[in-house]
Design an enzyme around this catalytic site. Structure first.
Site, PDB file in Angstrom:
ATOM      1  CG  ASP A  54      -0.403  -0.528   2.456  1.00  0.00           C
ATOM      2  OD1 ASP A  54       0.836  -0.643   2.538  1.00  0.00           O
ATOM      3  OD2 ASP A  54      -1.161  -0.804   3.395  1.00  0.00           O
ATOM      4  CD  GLU A 113      -3.829   4.079   7.055  1.00  0.00           C
ATOM      5  OE1 GLU A 113      -4.843   3.923   7.759  1.00  0.00           O
ATOM      6  OE2 GLU A 113      -2.735   3.565   7.325  1.00  0.00           O
TER       7      GLU A 113
HETATM    8  C1  LIG Z   1      -3.446  -1.200   9.113  1.00  0.00           C
HETATM    9  C2  LIG Z   1      -4.311  -0.048   9.459  1.00  0.00           C
HETATM   10  O1  LIG Z   1      -4.014   0.693  10.362  1.00  0.00           O
HETATM   11  N1  LIG Z   1      -5.399   0.120   8.705  1.00  0.00           N
HETATM   12  C3  LIG Z   1      -6.387   1.134   8.966  1.00  0.00           C
HETATM   13  C4  LIG Z   1      -7.546   0.997   8.017  1.00  0.00           C
HETATM   14  C5  LIG Z   1      -8.583   2.094   8.178  1.00  0.00           C
HETATM   15  C6  LIG Z   1      -9.864   1.838   7.454  1.00  0.00           C
HETATM   16  C7  LIG Z   1     -10.889   2.934   7.586  1.00  0.00           C
HETATM   17  N2  LIG Z   1     -10.404   4.243   7.242  1.00  0.00           N
HETATM   18  C8  LIG Z   1     -11.443   2.969   9.012  1.00  0.00           C
HETATM   19  O2  LIG Z   1     -10.989   3.777   9.819  1.00  0.00           O
HETATM   20  O3  LIG Z   1     -12.365   2.200   9.315  1.00  0.00           O
HETATM   21  C9  LIG Z   1      -6.878   1.020  10.416  1.00  0.00           C
HETATM   22  O4  LIG Z   1      -7.224   2.076  10.995  1.00  0.00           O
HETATM   23  O5  LIG Z   1      -6.949  -0.081  10.971  1.00  0.00           O
END
Ligand SMILES: CC(=O)N[C@@H](CCC[C@H](N)C(=O)O)C(=O)O
Length: 359
Positions: A54, A113
Site C-alpha cells: 500500500d 487508509e
Molecule cells: C493497518 C491499518 O491501520 N489500517 C487502517 C484501516 C482504516 C480503514 C478505515 N479508514 C477505518 O478507519 O475504518 C486502520 O485504521 O486499521
C-alpha cells in the site's frame, strides 16, 4: 512524500521512475488510478504469484527528527507504507534481474487508509487480465523485534466500517440554554453511550471496538452549538457482529434524536472485509520461514486493525503477516520510527519464499 488516498501522484511518479530504471526485459508496467501493476514474466510460468504494497499516507504532522521525514506538512507515513513500498521495490528489483519460473504480479495499491483502493483495484480490467493465483502482503509491526514475523491461519484483521454522525439542533446565546438544543452536549452524551455498545451489547468473549477519533461542533465559546459531528470507526471480528453493532448504534443515535430534540444522520463511509488468511498457505509459509531462514516466526492473535487487503484474499488464496520493525511509538503515532533493518529481512524472506513457491 506521504499523500492521501487516491492523491498519491508524486508517490506514483517516484515509484514509476524507479521501476523504469530496472531491467525492462521481463517486466510489464501498467498504471491504475494512482497505483501501479508490475508483472514480472516467469521463465516457465504455470501460475502467477501476487504481492501487494500500500502506498498512501495519513493526515498526521510528523514529529520525528529523521533525515527523511515527511516533506508534506500535515501528512506522514505513520502506518509504515513507505517501508512497505521500499520492500516491494527491493523484491521487484531482484526478480526483474532474476525472474522466477512463475510470473509475479506486484500491486502498488492506493488508499488503504481510506476510502479503500483494494476493491476497485481487483475489479479493474488489468487485475482480471493478470489475475494472480495467490497473493502475499505484509504490514510492519512496531511491537515485534526486527528478525521476527507474526501471523496466523484464518482471521488476522478485523472487519471495519467508518462512522460519521451529524447532529443538528437549535443554536443560540450561551446564557439562554433553555431556548436551544445544544449539539455539543448531545454529541458528548452520544460518545459516552456508544461505548456501552461494546460494554453491554457485544458478547464479552467476542470483541469489537468503536473509536470516535474526531469531534467537531459549534462556532465560538459563547454560542450554543447548532451542529456537531462525530467521526470514528467500528471494528468487529465477524460480519454478523458488525451488523449487530450498527443496529445498536442506530438505536442510540435515534434515542439522542428524540431525547435532545434534534436531527441526526449516520454515514458509514468505507467498509473493509476482514483479513482471513488461507490456512494451508499460511501454515506452509510459517513452516518454510522457520525451517529455511533465520527469521523467528510467531503465531499471533487476531488484531482489531483493518486492511482492505482483506478483499484481495476474499476469493484468491493468500495471507498477510506482521513484520517486526520495533519502534517505541506505534502505528498512527506522529513519532513512529520503524527500524529500517526490517526492510532487508522482509526482502530476503519474500524472495526466498517466492522462489520456493515458484518451483
Ligand atoms: C493497518 C491499518 O491501520 N489500517 C487502517 C484501516 C482504516 C480503514 C478505515 N479508514 C477505518 O478507519 O475504518 C486502520 O485504521 O486499521
Amino acid at each position: 512524500m506521504p499523500e492521501k488516498g487516491f492523491q498519491e501522484t508524486k508517490t506514483q511518479g517516484y515509484l514509476l521512475r524507479y521501476i523504469h530504471n530496472l531491467p525492462q526485459d521481463h517486466i510489464e508496467i501498467k498504471t491504475w488510478e494512482t497505483g501501479i501493476f508490475v508483472r514480472v514474466h516467469g521463465t516457465n510460468p504455470t501460475k502467477t504469484i501476487g504481492y501487494r504494497a500500500d502506498i498512501d499516507g495519513l493526515p498526521i504532522t510528523e514529529e520525528t527528527d529523521l533525515s527523511f521525514h515527511s516533506l508534506h506538512e500535515g501528512m506522514m507515513h505513520a502506518c509504515g507504507h513507505d517501508m512497505h513500498m521500499s520492500i516491494a521495490l527491493g523484491i521487484l528489483t531482484h526478480f526483474s534481474q532474476n525472474p522466477a519460473s512463475d510470473n509475479i504480479l506486484f500491486m502498488f495499491q492506493p488508499a488503504e487508509e481510506g476510502p479503500g483502493g483494494a476493491l476497485p483495484m481487483i475489479q479493474s480490467e488489468i487485475f482480471k487480465a493478470w489475475k494472480p493465483d495467490m497473493i502475499v502482503a505484509l504490514h510492519i509491526a512496531p511491537e515485534y523485534p526486527v528478525g521476527t514475523i507474526a501471523t496466523k491461519q484464518g482471521l488476522l484483521f478485523a472487519n471495519t466500517s467508518e462512522l460519521f454522525i451529524d447532529l443538528k439542533g437549535r443554536g443560540g446565546h450561551a446564557a439562554y440554554p433553555h431556548q436551544t438544543n445544544d449539539m455539543v452536549v448531545a454529541a458528548c452524551s452520544l460518545v459516552t453511550q456508544l461505548q456501552t455498545v461494546i460494554a453491554r451489547n457485544v458478547d464479552p468473549l467476542d470483541s469489537a471496538v468503536i473509536t470516535i477519533g474526531k469531534i467537531t461542533g459549534g462556532t465560538v465559546q459563547n454560542i450554543i452549538a447548532e451542529r456537531a459531528r462525530l467521526e470514528g470507526t467500528i471494528r468487529t471480528l465477524s460480519v454478523e457482529s458488525m451488523k449487530k453493532v450498527k443496529e445498536r448504534i442506530e438505536a442510540l443515535v435515534h434515542g439522542v434524536e428524540v431525547g435532545y430534540n434534534c436531527q441526526t444522520t449516520i454515514d458509514y463511509g468505507s467498509m473493509y472485509h476482514q483479513v482471513d488468511n488461507d490456512p494451508t498457505l499460511t501454515e506452509e509459509f510459517m513452516q518454510y520461514v522457520s525451517e529455511n531462514t533465520n527469521v523467528r516466526v510467531v503465531e499471533c492473535k487476531e488484531a482489531m486493525t483493518g486492511e482492505d487487503y482483506g478483499y484481495m484474499i476474499e476469493n484468491i488464496p493468500g495471507f498477510m503477516f506482521w513484520l517486526g520493525a520495533e519502534s517505541p511509538y506505534g502505528l498512527h503515532h506522529s513519532k513512529l520510527n520503524p527500524n529500517e533493518d526490517a526492510i532487508g529481512v522482509a526482502i530476503s524472506t519474500i524472495i526466498s519464499y517466492f522462489n520456493f513457491k515458484a518451483n
